[in-house]
Design a protein around this motif. Sequence first.
Motif, PDB file in Angstrom:
ATOM      1  N   PHE A 244       4.950   2.014   4.495  1.00 25.16           N
ATOM      2  CA  PHE A 244       3.998   1.082   5.197  1.00 25.16           C
ATOM      3  C   PHE A 244       2.679   1.667   5.122  1.00 25.16           C
ATOM      4  N   GLY A 247       0.575   1.214   2.042  1.00 26.93           N
ATOM      5  CA  GLY A 247       0.804  -0.119   1.481  1.00 26.93           C
ATOM      6  C   GLY A 247       1.673  -0.774   0.186  1.00 26.93           C
ATOM      7  N   LEU A 249       5.027  -1.223   0.757  1.00 27.43           N
ATOM      8  CA  LEU A 249       5.977  -1.890   1.131  1.00 27.43           C
ATOM      9  C   LEU A 249       4.866  -3.407   1.197  1.00 27.43           C
ATOM     10  N   LEU A 250       4.045  -2.957   1.147  1.00 31.03           N
ATOM     11  CA  LEU A 250       3.387  -4.510   1.230  1.00 31.03           C
ATOM     12  C   LEU A 250       3.070  -4.998  -0.417  1.00 31.03           C
TER      13      LEU A 250
END
Length: 408
Positions: A244, A247, A249-250
């Motif tokens: 997370f 970044g 995860l996104l």
Amino acid sequence: MTASRFDPQTPRRHRLGRVWSALFLGAILIAILALGALLYDIIDGAFGLVAVENRVDPASLAIEGVPLEDLSKEQLTAILAQHISAGLLRRLEHDQPFEERDRASVYALVMERVVEPKIVKTWSLTASLTQRAAIEAEVAEKYPQAQLEFRAWINPTFIQMPQSSKPEIAGVRTAILGSLWTIALTLIVAFPVGVGAAIYLEEYASDTALNRVIQTNINNLAGVPSIIYGMLGLAIFVRGLEPFTSGTLLGVADPTTANGRTVLSAGLTLALLILPLIIINAQEAIKAVPASLREASYGLGATRWQTIWYHVLPNALPGILTGTILAISRAIGETAPLVVVGASAFVALDPSGPFSKFTTLPIQIYQWTTRPQDQYRNLAAAASLMLLVLLLSLNAAAILLRNRYSKK
């Protein structure tokens, strides 16, 4: 009892009062002297004479009478291409395309790669003002190729320039942006959570053993050393929540920050650091709201939440904001927890979001003070002034906001 029985004690009480008054006045004078000495030391290093030698005279790079510092980004790029090798130009383009660089970044490259200024000697402000003739004679004898000039190390160029390995052209733009990003994320997380926790503990929580344990631990956490919070942030945000905070995860991870050592990790760590302070100050502000306001609200049929939202919070908000100002002032000057969670000592590119690599002004000041060259101490003094200006500006904005709510 007659007044005569108290007369012998009156002179003694007056003497004791004068002694305590003198002690308090002495404490104030000592504090003022210490603060004055600190400011004098910083200002003495942030200004003064310097002896500079340039490999290429900046005046020779002027185009149609326009000096180097006033040229456009396109003209600076052309000068850079003319004076450096094609391989170095390709490497700079690979690091960051010139289309994405701003003018200040290109100007920094021209100064670093073409002009190549070198400061051979620096003098403090005090020496510059009191020993000017001796300094000029020393420069003429030891550094005949150098130009003697008075430099304010803190100036618009210093603020606009990114970091550099050369102190002559180093700036604090990346550190300022890193500090602002970090403090913004800290405030976004810590303020609502802290105020919400204070409201629950004061308005909703009953006097149970569990709640007493929670309150005791909050009070104790306010005194925990900041390095402990850095270790906690390293374990939770950098390692535990790495997908997370990096970044990944996104799907927006930067290859250089895939390890979670990002602005987001730093902001969350500082949020944990100041959370107990915000909770405790918010609790005290809520306690100070008269009980009669609550009773009047209940008497008119308002619910508990309506009473809190429309009566308790508006009256407690000035005190809550005062506590938040103190907490943010502590967070903006922290170094130890940020070093632990991965703040970089040298970052040449500006942070572009919460998943970027970062540095902050305190980290930059610490890094410069460890260097042996005198120029870095001047840079550290200028950066210290910049940190004070940034801190005072943020505090002033918060105080204006607090006073606005106080009048309401």
